[in-house]
Design an enzyme around this catalytic site. Sequence first.
Site, PDB file in Angstrom:
ATOM      1  N   ASP A   1       6.410  -1.478  -4.504  1.00  0.00           N
ATOM      2  CA  ASP A   1       5.392  -2.621  -4.903  1.00  0.00           C
ATOM      3  C   ASP A   1       5.526  -3.868  -4.723  1.00  0.00           C
ATOM      4  O   ASP A   1       4.697  -4.761  -4.699  1.00  0.00           O
ATOM      5  CB  ASP A   1       4.924  -2.258  -6.470  1.00  0.00           C
ATOM      6  CG  ASP A   1       4.500  -0.727  -6.696  1.00  0.00           C
ATOM      7  OD1 ASP A   1       4.482   0.041  -5.842  1.00  0.00           O
ATOM      8  OD2 ASP A   1       4.809  -0.364  -7.830  1.00  0.00           O
TER       9      ASP A   1
ATOM     10  N   HIS B   1       3.730   9.419  -1.609  1.00  0.00           N
ATOM     11  CA  HIS B   1       5.034   9.354  -1.903  1.00  0.00           C
ATOM     12  C   HIS B   1       6.012   9.150  -0.563  1.00  0.00           C
ATOM     13  O   HIS B   1       6.979   8.951  -0.579  1.00  0.00           O
ATOM     14  CB  HIS B   1       5.646  10.474  -2.567  1.00  0.00           C
ATOM     15  CG  HIS B   1       5.103  10.001  -4.157  1.00  0.00           C
ATOM     16  ND1 HIS B   1       4.063  10.578  -4.625  1.00  0.00           N
ATOM     17  CD2 HIS B   1       5.870   9.664  -5.199  1.00  0.00           C
ATOM     18  CE1 HIS B   1       3.872  10.161  -5.821  1.00  0.00           C
ATOM     19  NE2 HIS B   1       5.001   9.805  -6.114  1.00  0.00           N
TER      20      HIS B   1
ATOM     21  N   ARG C   1       7.739   6.314  -0.318  1.00  0.00           N
ATOM     22  CA  ARG C   1       8.799   5.914  -1.171  1.00  0.00           C
ATOM     23  C   ARG C   1      10.217   6.808  -0.308  1.00  0.00           C
ATOM     24  O   ARG C   1      11.311   6.496  -0.759  1.00  0.00           O
ATOM     25  CB  ARG C   1       8.827   6.544  -2.367  1.00  0.00           C
ATOM     26  CG  ARG C   1       7.859   5.964  -3.281  1.00  0.00           C
ATOM     27  CD  ARG C   1       8.217   5.350  -4.516  1.00  0.00           C
ATOM     28  NE  ARG C   1       8.776   6.514  -5.363  1.00  0.00           N
ATOM     29  CZ  ARG C   1       8.388   6.867  -6.315  1.00  0.00           C
ATOM     30  NH1 ARG C   1       7.228   6.440  -6.989  1.00  0.00           N
ATOM     31  NH2 ARG C   1       8.735   7.897  -6.996  1.00  0.00           N
TER      32      ARG C   1
ATOM     33  N   ARG D   1     -13.929   6.283  15.118  1.00  0.00           N
ATOM     34  CA  ARG D   1     -14.125   6.346  13.454  1.00  0.00           C
ATOM     35  C   ARG D   1     -13.751   5.398  12.888  1.00  0.00           C
ATOM     36  O   ARG D   1     -12.914   4.422  13.338  1.00  0.00           O
ATOM     37  CB  ARG D   1     -13.573   7.621  13.221  1.00  0.00           C
ATOM     38  CG  ARG D   1     -14.206   9.010  13.224  1.00  0.00           C
ATOM     39  CD  ARG D   1     -13.234  10.265  13.022  1.00  0.00           C
ATOM     40  NE  ARG D   1     -13.808  11.410  12.826  1.00  0.00           N
ATOM     41  CZ  ARG D   1     -13.496  12.650  13.215  1.00  0.00           C
ATOM     42  NH1 ARG D   1     -12.067  12.815  13.178  1.00  0.00           N
ATOM     43  NH2 ARG D   1     -14.091  13.699  13.237  1.00  0.00           N
TER      44      ARG D   1
ATOM     45  N   LYS E   1      10.983   8.818 -16.969  1.00  0.00           N
ATOM     46  CA  LYS E   1      10.314   9.414 -18.170  1.00  0.00           C
ATOM     47  C   LYS E   1      11.363   9.001 -19.471  1.00  0.00           C
ATOM     48  O   LYS E   1      12.460   8.546 -19.185  1.00  0.00           O
ATOM     49  CB  LYS E   1      10.523  10.751 -17.948  1.00  0.00           C
ATOM     50  CG  LYS E   1       9.418  11.174 -17.005  1.00  0.00           C
ATOM     51  CD  LYS E   1       8.811  12.627 -17.354  1.00  0.00           C
ATOM     52  CE  LYS E   1       7.529  12.882 -16.592  1.00  0.00           C
ATOM     53  NZ  LYS E   1       7.777  13.947 -15.805  1.00  0.00           N
ATOM     54  N   GLY E   2      10.988   9.776 -20.525  1.00  0.00           N
ATOM     55  CA  GLY E   2      11.845   9.577 -21.863  1.00  0.00           C
ATOM     56  C   GLY E   2      12.344   8.264 -22.233  1.00  0.00           C
ATOM     57  O   GLY E   2      13.557   8.052 -22.282  1.00  0.00           O
TER      58      GLY E   2
ATOM     59  N   ASP F   1      10.724  -4.323 -13.076  1.00  0.00           N
ATOM     60  CA  ASP F   1      10.657  -5.020 -14.205  1.00  0.00           C
ATOM     61  C   ASP F   1      10.946  -4.168 -15.390  1.00  0.00           C
ATOM     62  O   ASP F   1      11.333  -4.597 -16.479  1.00  0.00           O
ATOM     63  CB  ASP F   1       9.871  -6.038 -14.187  1.00  0.00           C
ATOM     64  CG  ASP F   1       8.590  -5.814 -14.184  1.00  0.00           C
ATOM     65  OD1 ASP F   1       8.173  -4.691 -13.663  1.00  0.00           O
ATOM     66  OD2 ASP F   1       7.601  -6.491 -14.525  1.00  0.00           O
TER      67      ASP F   1
ATOM     68  N   ARG G   1     -12.923   8.521   7.585  1.00  0.00           N
ATOM     69  CA  ARG G   1     -11.826   9.450   7.138  1.00  0.00           C
ATOM     70  C   ARG G   1     -10.958   8.875   6.217  1.00  0.00           C
ATOM     71  O   ARG G   1     -10.716   7.583   6.516  1.00  0.00           O
ATOM     72  CB  ARG G   1     -11.340  10.303   8.226  1.00  0.00           C
ATOM     73  CG  ARG G   1     -12.082  11.051   9.134  1.00  0.00           C
ATOM     74  CD  ARG G   1     -12.650  12.268   8.427  1.00  0.00           C
ATOM     75  NE  ARG G   1     -13.309  13.409   9.122  1.00  0.00           N
ATOM     76  CZ  ARG G   1     -14.476  13.277   9.461  1.00  0.00           C
ATOM     77  NH1 ARG G   1     -15.325  12.273   9.094  1.00  0.00           N
ATOM     78  NH2 ARG G   1     -15.055  14.258  10.307  1.00  0.00           N
TER      79      ARG G   1
END
Length: 358
Positions: free
Chosen positions: A144, A277, A280, A179, A81-82, A119, A271
């Site tokens: 990613d 996250h 991560r 399933r 952010k910011g 990047d 399902r």
Amino acid sequence: MVEVSFKKIGVLTSGGDCAGLNAAIRAVTAAAAGRGWEVVGLRKGHLGLLETPPEVMELTEDAVRGDLLRAGGTVLGTTTKGDPFAYPDGKGGVRDRSLEVLSAIQGLGIEALVVIGGDGSMRLFDRLLAPANMPWVGIPKTIDNDVPGTEFAIGFFSAVEVVGIALDRLSTTAASHRRIMVLEVMGRDSGYIALYGGIAGGADVILMPEVPYDLDRMADHVRHITHDRPSPVLVVVAEGVAQPAEERRKKANVGLAIARGLEARTGIDARCTVLGHVQRGGAPVVFDRILGSTFGARAVSVLAAGGTKRMVAWRGGLVTDIPMTDAVTGPKFVSPDSQIVRTARRLGTYLGEGLEPR
Ligand code: F6P
């Protein structure tokens, strides 16, 4: 070759976190300390530099010894952010605070910087440091794996490991109930996590943003693999995959939309799990520790050799470094002609339409 020496360098993590960042911080610190350079950790990406006084952490060999190599997240904190060039002014507008960030770095006596980021962060610091012409080197990180110029970035394989484990777990419950289990994974606009995780976990279908798909053909594939024996079906969907046309107005997660589409066409219960996250968090897998360690040590060597505006990279099983201009052309996408895509095809996985025959 003449070696360059610095009294003090800075290191920071910027952008979304991932596993393996601490391994890189540790390696930068150890390699710089080995040359007699002081290292200061800058907290919360550029945000800590906008505080008075700037938020820093002294990094010594002692401070990084022990469990830092194994620890997930980033001990320095980070931010997405910011934007300092358009920082929210609290009144609904923005103002340029970029020079404040730069003068805080200089005020700390920092002579060169190591930026651990994706990047976007590379582009940001290239702009921020330009007025001072300060030497800096980037270390690529992102689950990613979409940073150009490097085969792999820190954090990617730890995320892939989580996807593999999730598919192992989904496969047993899928088998019990016969399933279709859809797993939606991260990756933003690139399909690397879906592709590598899907291969590792034995997915029957892998959908990536880079390859268009057809729900009817996908359902044919599911019917084909289940027709003579009812069996579990594992589907991995990258979050950046386009919504099926029939679901576009509902704004569901794309994984859920694919699950509904397959259930409607095949009559098999489906399902969806959105992994989020979890990909991560947690401790880095060994390869991310190796990447963090080799990248960190290399970044310091590049600075010592007088290098600047370069990014360390993994190519052909070796660590190297490349001009920053080659690293900020992103994001990087999965090439539909790549060997790893061909491998998935040969395993009988449905990957979408328009690919070379198996
Ligand atoms: O870029 C890393 C990433 O985890 C993407 O895969 C995902 O789309 C995004 O960040 C999530 O961002 P946030 O943590 O801001 O929700």
